[in-house]
Design an enzyme around this catalytic site. Structure first.
Site, PDB file in Angstrom:
ATOM      1  N   LYS A  49      11.205   1.957  -1.348  1.00 41.87           N
ATOM      2  CA  LYS A  49      11.045   3.296  -1.912  1.00 41.87           C
ATOM      3  C   LYS A  49      11.764   4.364  -1.083  1.00 41.87           C
ATOM      4  CE  LYS A  49       7.889   0.919  -4.305  1.00 41.87           C
ATOM      5  NZ  LYS A  49       6.645   1.515  -4.603  1.00 41.87           N
ATOM      6  N   GLU A  59      -2.951  12.219  -9.947  1.00 37.59           N
ATOM      7  CA  GLU A  59      -2.442  12.092  -8.575  1.00 37.59           C
ATOM      8  C   GLU A  59      -1.907  13.423  -8.076  1.00 37.59           C
ATOM      9  OE1 GLU A  59       0.443   9.031  -9.099  1.00 37.59           O
ATOM     10  OE2 GLU A  59      -0.901   7.455  -8.398  1.00 37.59           O
ATOM     11  N   GLY A  97       2.850   3.826 -12.121  1.00 33.77           N
ATOM     12  CA  GLY A  97       1.586   3.270 -12.614  1.00 33.77           C
ATOM     13  C   GLY A  97       0.947   4.147 -13.688  1.00 33.77           C
TER      14      GLY A  97
HETATM   15  O1  DER Z   1       1.920   5.702 -10.191  1.00 31.83           O
HETATM   16  C1  DER Z   1       2.112   6.086  -9.021  1.00 31.83           C
HETATM   17  O2  DER Z   1       2.620   7.186  -8.738  1.00 31.83           O
HETATM   18  C2  DER Z   1       1.739   5.151  -7.926  1.00 31.83           C
HETATM   19  O3  DER Z   1       1.515   5.848  -6.759  1.00 31.83           O
HETATM   20  C3  DER Z   1       2.787   4.117  -7.829  1.00 31.83           C
HETATM   21  O4  DER Z   1       3.954   4.413  -8.445  1.00 31.83           O
HETATM   22  C4  DER Z   1       3.041   3.515  -6.484  1.00 31.83           C
HETATM   23  O5  DER Z   1       2.771   2.203  -6.778  1.00 31.83           O
HETATM   24  P1  DER Z   1       2.826   1.013  -5.752  1.00 31.83           P
HETATM   25  O6  DER Z   1       2.022   1.455  -4.561  1.00 31.83           O
HETATM   26  O7  DER Z   1       2.192  -0.100  -6.512  1.00 31.83           O
HETATM   27  O8  DER Z   1       4.267   0.816  -5.441  1.00 31.83           O
END
Ligand code: DER
Length: 233
Positions: free
Chosen positions: A126, A108, A102
């Site tokens: 994942k 983060e 994202g």
């Molecule tokens: O950008 C990120 O690291 C987010 O945490 C993301 O990749 C996880 O996204 P999702 O919860 O929409 O799978």
């Protein structure tokens, strides 16, 4: 959908297990799975959330906190966070993660490192043994716009197949992060040593942050389509 239900179950489990009533400061990640983290937190009611401060990891997560009337804090006022819960793009068997799908991985990582406990929540897609097994969109790398061409050249010498500048869908031109930077997605196939790769990429001039979270998480919860939740420690 089955995937949304899986995300919800992982998120609910993490909130129930890792945000006890005594919790004061909670870091909120970004993406679609953390929406269910907020959903579960709201179900606890105003009383339970009254003396909790929520630290955002992006404009998106700040909006989630504000729109739901939760107390917004910032990492300068709360540089020590009790628990941060965030999603991920992929998690290997050592709890290393690819993040940044994202485009939010810089902030983060700040709130993941600031937390006494960092918890990952995701759906089963994942859950991998090795990074690169299931996530095929590359390692997200936040770079300053001035240096992106040079970083692309340098990544190729690191053995990266085809580093690409991440282009926006609802805007002409490249994705611009909350920090005003670009994102390069770099494909490395299977990543058996994410620590080594993360360090090599971080050393490239112009790189701001790499979407490899190496041994930061204490635990990861994966929602499965059969309704169960897999725990990885
Ligand atoms: O950008 C990120 O690291 C987010 O945490 C993301 O990749 C996880 O996204 P999702 O919860 O929409 O799978």
């Amino acid at each position: 959908s089955l995937i949304d239900d899986a995300k919800r179950r992982a998120a609910y489990k993490a909130v129930d297990e890792y945000i006890p009533p005594t919790t004061k400061v909670v870091g909120i990640g970004s993406g679609s799975t953390v929406v269910y983290v907020i959903e579960r937190i709201l179900q606890r009611g105003k009383e339970a959330n009254n003396n909790v401060v929520f630290i955002p990891s992006s404009f998106q997560s700040k909006e989630l906190i504000v729109q739901h009337g939760l107390t917004l804090g910032d990492v300068d006022a709360y540089p020590e966070i009790d628990v941060t819960i965030d999603g991920a793009d992929e998690v290997d068997e050592h709890l290393n993660a690819i993040k940044g799908g994202g485009g939010c991985h810089l902030r983060e990582k700040v709130i993941a490192e600031a937390a006494k406990k960092f918890i990952i929540v995701a759906d089963h897609r994942k859950n991998s043994k090795v990074l690169g097994e299931n996530w095929t969109r590359g390692v997200p790398i936040e770079v300053i716009p001035f240096a992106y061409t040079r970083v692309i050249m340098a990544l190729k010498t690191l053995g990266c197949g085809n580093p690409v500048l991440r282009m926006a869908k609802a805007k002409a031109g490249p994705v611009i992060t909350d920090n005003g930077n670009f994102v390069i997605d770099a494909h490395f196939g299977l990543i058996h040593d994410p620590d080594d790769l993360m360090r090599k990429i971080k050393m490239l001039t112009g790189v701001v942050e790499v979407g490899l979270f190496v041994r930061l998480a204490q635990i990861a919860y994966f929602g499965n389509e059969n309704g169960s939740v897999t725990e990885k420690k």
